[in-house]
Write a protein that holds these residues in place. Structure first.
Motif, mmCIF file in Angstrom:
data_model
loop_
_atom_site.group_PDB
_atom_site.id
_atom_site.type_symbol
_atom_site.label_atom_id
_atom_site.label_comp_id
_atom_site.label_asym_id
_atom_site.label_seq_id
_atom_site.Cartn_x
_atom_site.Cartn_y
_atom_site.Cartn_z
ATOM 1 N N PRO A 115 34.874 28.995 42.721
ATOM 2 C CA PRO A 115 35.516 29.056 41.364
ATOM 3 C C PRO A 115 36.143 30.511 41.062
ATOM 4 O O PRO A 115 36.786 30.447 40.091
ATOM 5 C CB PRO A 115 34.148 28.769 40.595
ATOM 6 C CG PRO A 115 32.845 29.175 41.528
ATOM 7 C CD PRO A 115 33.452 28.833 42.783
ATOM 8 N N GLU A 116 35.771 31.190 41.982
ATOM 9 C CA GLU A 116 36.592 32.648 41.636
ATOM 10 C C GLU A 116 38.113 32.501 42.169
ATOM 11 O O GLU A 116 39.157 33.179 41.651
ATOM 12 C CB GLU A 116 36.048 33.976 42.271
ATOM 13 C CG GLU A 116 34.639 34.170 42.095
ATOM 14 C CD GLU A 116 34.115 35.205 42.927
ATOM 15 O OE1 GLU A 116 33.884 36.355 42.557
ATOM 16 O OE2 GLU A 116 33.709 34.651 44.169
ATOM 17 N N ALA A 117 38.317 31.489 43.027
ATOM 18 C CA ALA A 117 39.786 31.207 43.391
ATOM 19 C C ALA A 117 40.379 32.204 44.645
ATOM 20 O O ALA A 117 40.827 31.698 45.370
ATOM 21 C CB ALA A 117 40.831 31.137 42.307
ATOM 22 N N THR A 118 39.921 33.478 44.270
ATOM 23 C CA THR A 118 40.453 34.465 45.471
ATOM 24 C C THR A 118 39.406 35.404 45.928
ATOM 25 O O THR A 118 38.386 35.192 45.202
ATOM 26 C CB THR A 118 41.637 35.279 44.770
ATOM 27 O OG1 THR A 118 41.341 35.970 43.721
ATOM 28 C CG2 THR A 118 43.142 34.441 44.598
ATOM 29 N N ILE A 119 39.529 35.876 46.862
ATOM 30 C CA ILE A 119 38.432 36.799 47.236
ATOM 31 C C ILE A 119 38.328 38.142 46.322
ATOM 32 O O ILE A 119 39.264 38.515 45.697
ATOM 33 C CB ILE A 119 38.796 37.335 48.627
ATOM 34 C CG1 ILE A 119 38.717 36.181 49.674
ATOM 35 C CG2 ILE A 119 38.053 38.702 49.167
ATOM 36 C CD1 ILE A 119 39.132 36.712 51.228
ATOM 37 N N SER A 120 36.965 38.364 46.209
ATOM 38 C CA SER A 120 36.724 39.651 45.248
ATOM 39 C C SER A 120 36.682 40.840 46.041
ATOM 40 O O SER A 120 35.887 41.209 47.004
ATOM 41 C CB SER A 120 35.320 39.345 44.668
ATOM 42 O OG SER A 120 34.868 40.370 43.862
ATOM 43 N N ARG A 121 37.605 41.577 45.816
ATOM 44 C CA ARG A 121 37.591 42.843 46.401
ATOM 45 C C ARG A 121 36.518 43.933 46.153
ATOM 46 O O ARG A 121 36.193 44.756 46.718
ATOM 47 C CB ARG A 121 38.810 43.731 46.054
ATOM 48 C CG ARG A 121 40.371 43.261 46.754
ATOM 49 C CD ARG A 121 41.598 43.915 46.400
ATOM 50 N NE ARG A 121 42.385 43.809 47.382
ATOM 51 C CZ ARG A 121 43.644 42.951 47.451
ATOM 52 N NH1 ARG A 121 43.580 42.082 46.314
ATOM 53 N NH2 ARG A 121 44.748 42.978 48.268
ATOM 54 N N SER A 122 35.841 43.715 44.767
ATOM 55 C CA SER A 122 34.940 44.465 44.008
ATOM 56 C C SER A 122 33.653 44.198 44.760
ATOM 57 O O SER A 122 32.559 44.725 44.544
ATOM 58 C CB SER A 122 34.969 44.240 42.524
ATOM 59 O OG SER A 122 34.579 43.078 42.241
ATOM 60 N N MET A 123 33.569 42.753 45.361
ATOM 61 C CA MET A 123 32.380 42.211 45.756
ATOM 62 C C MET A 123 31.479 41.859 44.807
ATOM 63 O O MET A 123 30.372 41.396 44.879
ATOM 64 C CB MET A 123 31.484 43.110 46.877
ATOM 65 C CG MET A 123 32.309 43.806 48.022
ATOM 66 S SD MET A 123 32.910 42.652 49.095
ATOM 67 C CE MET A 123 34.402 43.374 49.871
#
Length: 253
Positions: A115-123
């Motif tokens: 559901p975030e749609a894209t990878i989280s760079r912040s983790m």
């Protein structure tokens, strides 16, 4: 659904993980229903998340049908993805993939979604799209939160890949199902994010490597990953660059 390739690929993957000395931390896998449909909502921290997320459903004897961007269905991997009955997502026309996901869940399948749609760079857990809640509500199935941790060490944005991950630990934590109505998707999505954030905290606390000073850990844990604000800026820059390249290609045509 008839599955010819999916089960043997899982067996092969498990064998490979064992050969590579990978270790797994799991909790809450009993929350994956043994029968009936569900929406499995997971965080997104690396390019190979879906390879491992499906393992959380193995104790229940289930296969997960993941929603993945259409590029994953192109080239050599396309036929394999389709044989797994994963769901192709065209971000320019998401309605078709949404309808397919709802139909799958209604028919008793477990649908995996990021559901975030894209990878989280912040983790960290990013802001979530409301699609997972709306799908679960429309299909009349439970919404199950899940968090994966450790996959960012294999392949993620802005870092060198260690795709074989010898000796790595992968954590898979599943939360209790959330019953959603879809009457207030924004509020129910906030509850989903809260549940996922709690699972993320658990994953980081129980992980065998401490987060302090690690590039793959959130800044609030002493890691050196970008803060959510910095990550949002990097995401915006990446999106603008992609749009510029697309416009240049179209102009060249």
């Amino acid at each position: 659904m008839r599955d010819i390739t999916y089960p043997p690929v899982i067996v092969t993957a498990k064998t490979l993980f064992k050969v590579l000395g990978m270790k797994f931390q799991t909790s809450g896998t009993e929350h994956i229903p043994r029968t009936g449909g569900a929406i499995l909502a997971a965080n997104h921290i690396g390019y190979v998340d879906f390879v491992f997320d499906g393992l959380a459903a193995q104790p229940s004897g289930r296969l997960v049908r993941f929603m993945a961007k259409k590029e994953a269905f192109e080239g050599k991997t396309g036929a394999l993805m389709r044989s797994f009955h994963h769901i192709e997502v065209d971000r320019a026309n998401g309605e078709a993939s949404y309808r397919t996901a709802v139909e799958y869940a209604r028919s008793g399948e477990i649908v995996g979604i990021f559901p975030e749609a894209t990878i989280s760079r912040s983790m960290e857990i990013k802001e979530l799209k409301t699609g997972a809640v709306r799908m679960a509500a429309e299909a009349g199935v439970p919404l199950i939160p899940m968090v994966t941790w450790g996959t960012q060490l294999l392949k993620t944005k802005d870092q060198e890949s260690d795709i074989f991950g010898r000796g790595r630990t992968i954590a898979l934590h599943v939360g209790a199902p959330l019953e959603v109505t879809g009457e207030d998707p924004v509020a129910e999505t906030a509850k989903l994010r809260e549940a996922m954030s709690a699972l993320l905290d658990k994953a980081i606390h129980e992980y065998p490597i401490r987060p302090e000073g690690q590039w793959w850990a959130p800044a609030r844990y002493g890691g050196t990953a970008p803060t959510p604000e910095e990550a949002a800026r990097l995401d915006a820059e990446e999106k603008a660059a992609k749009e510029a390249r697309r416009a240049a290609r179209e102009a060249g045509d």
